[in-house]
Write a protein that holds these residues in place. Structure first.
Motif, PDB file in Angstrom:
ATOM      1  N   GLY A 136      36.257 -10.176 -15.652  1.00 48.44           N
ATOM      2  CA  GLY A 136      34.801 -10.098 -15.547  1.00 48.44           C
ATOM      3  C   GLY A 136      34.153 -10.438 -16.870  1.00 48.44           C
ATOM      4  N   ALA A 137      33.118 -11.266 -16.815  1.00 46.09           N
ATOM      5  CA  ALA A 137      32.400 -11.611 -18.041  1.00 46.09           C
ATOM      6  C   ALA A 137      30.972 -12.003 -17.730  1.00 46.09           C
ATOM      7  CB  ALA A 137      33.118 -12.739 -18.788  1.00 46.09           C
ATOM      8  N   GLY A 138      30.111 -11.820 -18.729  1.00 44.91           N
ATOM      9  CA  GLY A 138      28.704 -12.176 -18.555  1.00 44.91           C
ATOM     10  C   GLY A 138      28.310 -13.335 -19.451  1.00 44.91           C
ATOM     11  N   HIS A 161      35.496 -15.459 -26.704  1.00 46.21           N
ATOM     12  CA  HIS A 161      34.954 -16.112 -27.903  1.00 46.21           C
ATOM     13  C   HIS A 161      35.082 -15.274 -29.165  1.00 46.21           C
ATOM     14  CE1 HIS A 161      31.642 -13.947 -25.938  1.00 46.21           C
ATOM     15  NE2 HIS A 161      31.048 -13.860 -27.105  1.00 46.21           N
ATOM     16  N   ARG A 162      35.188 -13.932 -29.006  1.00 45.55           N
ATOM     17  CA  ARG A 162      35.329 -13.103 -30.200  1.00 45.55           C
ATOM     18  C   ARG A 162      36.793 -12.816 -30.529  1.00 45.55           C
ATOM     19  NH1 ARG A 162      31.015  -9.118 -27.560  1.00 45.55           N
ATOM     20  NH2 ARG A 162      29.096 -10.091 -28.267  1.00 45.55           N
ATOM     21  N   SER A 168      24.634  -9.827 -17.435  1.00 45.73           N
ATOM     22  CA  SER A 168      24.274  -9.202 -18.711  1.00 45.73           C
ATOM     23  C   SER A 168      23.245  -9.989 -19.509  1.00 45.73           C
ATOM     24  CB  SER A 168      25.533  -8.943 -19.561  1.00 45.73           C
ATOM     25  OG  SER A 168      26.482  -9.948 -19.433  1.00 45.73           O
ATOM     26  N   SER A 212      30.560  -3.415 -22.894  1.00 44.54           N
ATOM     27  CA  SER A 212      29.324  -3.288 -22.110  1.00 44.54           C
ATOM     28  C   SER A 212      29.519  -3.699 -20.653  1.00 44.54           C
ATOM     29  CB  SER A 212      28.200  -4.119 -22.754  1.00 44.54           C
ATOM     30  OG  SER A 212      28.521  -5.503 -22.719  1.00 44.54           O
ATOM     31  N   ASP A 213      30.688  -4.276 -20.325  1.00 46.64           N
ATOM     32  CA  ASP A 213      31.002  -4.654 -18.929  1.00 46.64           C
ATOM     33  C   ASP A 213      31.770  -3.541 -18.198  1.00 46.64           C
ATOM     34  OD1 ASP A 213      29.989  -7.233 -19.489  1.00 46.64           O
ATOM     35  OD2 ASP A 213      31.962  -7.970 -20.088  1.00 46.64           O
ATOM     36  N   ILE A 235      29.028 -11.366 -14.386  1.00 48.30           N
ATOM     37  CA  ILE A 235      28.322 -10.126 -14.713  1.00 48.30           C
ATOM     38  C   ILE A 235      26.910 -10.438 -15.196  1.00 48.30           C
ATOM     39  CG2 ILE A 235      28.347  -8.085 -16.201  1.00 48.30           C
ATOM     40  CD1 ILE A 235      31.404  -8.250 -16.224  1.00 48.30           C
ATOM     41  N   GLY A 260      35.018  -8.852 -20.775  1.00 45.69           N
ATOM     42  CA  GLY A 260      34.710  -9.517 -22.039  1.00 45.69           C
ATOM     43  C   GLY A 260      34.087  -8.624 -23.083  1.00 45.69           C
ATOM     44  N   SER A 261      33.645  -7.431 -22.679  1.00 45.34           N
ATOM     45  CA  SER A 261      32.970  -6.528 -23.622  1.00 45.34           C
ATOM     46  C   SER A 261      33.005  -5.114 -23.064  1.00 45.34           C
ATOM     47  CB  SER A 261      31.514  -6.970 -23.797  1.00 45.34           C
ATOM     48  OG  SER A 261      30.767  -5.978 -24.476  1.00 45.34           O
TER      49      SER A 261
HETATM   50  C1  RP5 Z   1      30.115 -11.474 -22.638  1.00 49.87           C
HETATM   51  O1  RP5 Z   1      28.853 -11.316 -23.153  1.00 49.87           O
HETATM   52  C2  RP5 Z   1      30.533 -10.131 -22.112  1.00 49.87           C
HETATM   53  O2  RP5 Z   1      31.336 -10.294 -20.951  1.00 49.87           O
HETATM   54  C3  RP5 Z   1      29.254  -9.409 -21.813  1.00 49.87           C
HETATM   55  O3  RP5 Z   1      28.932  -9.411 -20.433  1.00 49.87           O
HETATM   56  C4  RP5 Z   1      28.204 -10.210 -22.578  1.00 49.87           C
HETATM   57  C5  RP5 Z   1      27.517  -9.397 -23.639  1.00 49.87           C
HETATM   58  O4  RP5 Z   1      28.473  -8.806 -24.470  1.00 49.87           O
HETATM   59  P1  RP5 Z   1      28.047  -7.732 -25.563  1.00 49.87           P
HETATM   60  O5  RP5 Z   1      27.123  -8.433 -26.505  1.00 49.87           O
HETATM   61  O6  RP5 Z   1      27.400  -6.586 -24.827  1.00 49.87           O
HETATM   62  O7  RP5 Z   1      29.339  -7.293 -26.217  1.00 49.87           O
HETATM   63  O8  RP5 Z   1      31.001 -11.873 -23.618  1.00 49.87           O
END
Ligand code: RP5
Length: 152
Positions: A63-65, A39-40, A89, A12-13, A87, A9-10
């Motif tokens: 994978g997503a947080g 969402h983005r 995060s 950062s993952d 994840i 999802g990012s």
């Molecule tokens: C989720 O929000 C992503 O999978 C990530 O784990 C978390 C934070 O995303 P960033 O703000 O670091 O892009 O969408």
């Protein structure tokens, strides 16, 4: 053509995607890796889910947080098996994502792994187990790994 699509999802993952990729590499399973936020980037999420099977992808690892919509959102566009990795995060350390991914309402399933790096590794092994039903080479390498694990 890759058999597995890893989606996070990012950026950062990335460490989670890397951990999954490492295991897939060790088993000789082909994959592609993408960063798509449910969402983005909702349109990209839809396009990925809709087109994955047509491109030859057989399993998606997502994978997503946080409130981790990505695995379920992808699952809404495809009947391919989706393996979700929660994840850690947010301040809830991945429990939020675990519940989000595990608690899909009936009909649109997502297979939920453990939080974090354990889940990232097991997602690759789960993909191997699914692909083993059809791909003899994957079956051989996955069974070989399991025998080595047992022996060690
Ligand atoms: C989720 O929000 C992503 O999978 C990530 O784990 C978390 C934070 O995303 P960033 O703000 O670091 O892009 O969408």
């Amino acid at each position: 053509m890759p058999l597995v699509g890893i989606v996070i999802g990012s950026k950062s993952d990335q460490d989670i995607a890397d951990e999954t990729a490492k295991v897939l590499d060790s088993l000789g399973i082909s994959y592609e890796s993408s960063v798509i936020s449910a969402h983005r980037k909702p349109e990209e999420t839809r396009n990925y889910g809709k087109n994955a099977a047509g491109r030859g992808i057989e399993v998606i690892i997502a994978g997503a947080g946080g409130s981790a919509a990505l695995p379920g959102a992808l699952a809404s566009w495809t009947t391919l098996p989706i393996i979700g990795v929660p994840i850690a995060s947010s301040d809830m350390n991945g429990v939020d994502s675990l519940y989000t991914i595990a608690q899909m309402p009936p009909g649109i399933p997502v297979a939920c792994m453990a939080i974090g790096l354990w889940g990232a590794r097991n997602a690759a092994y789960m993909a191997a187990a699914i692909l083993s039903l059809k791909h003899e080479d994957v079956k051989k390498s996955y069974e070989g790994y399991r025998q080595d694990l047992s022996a060690s």
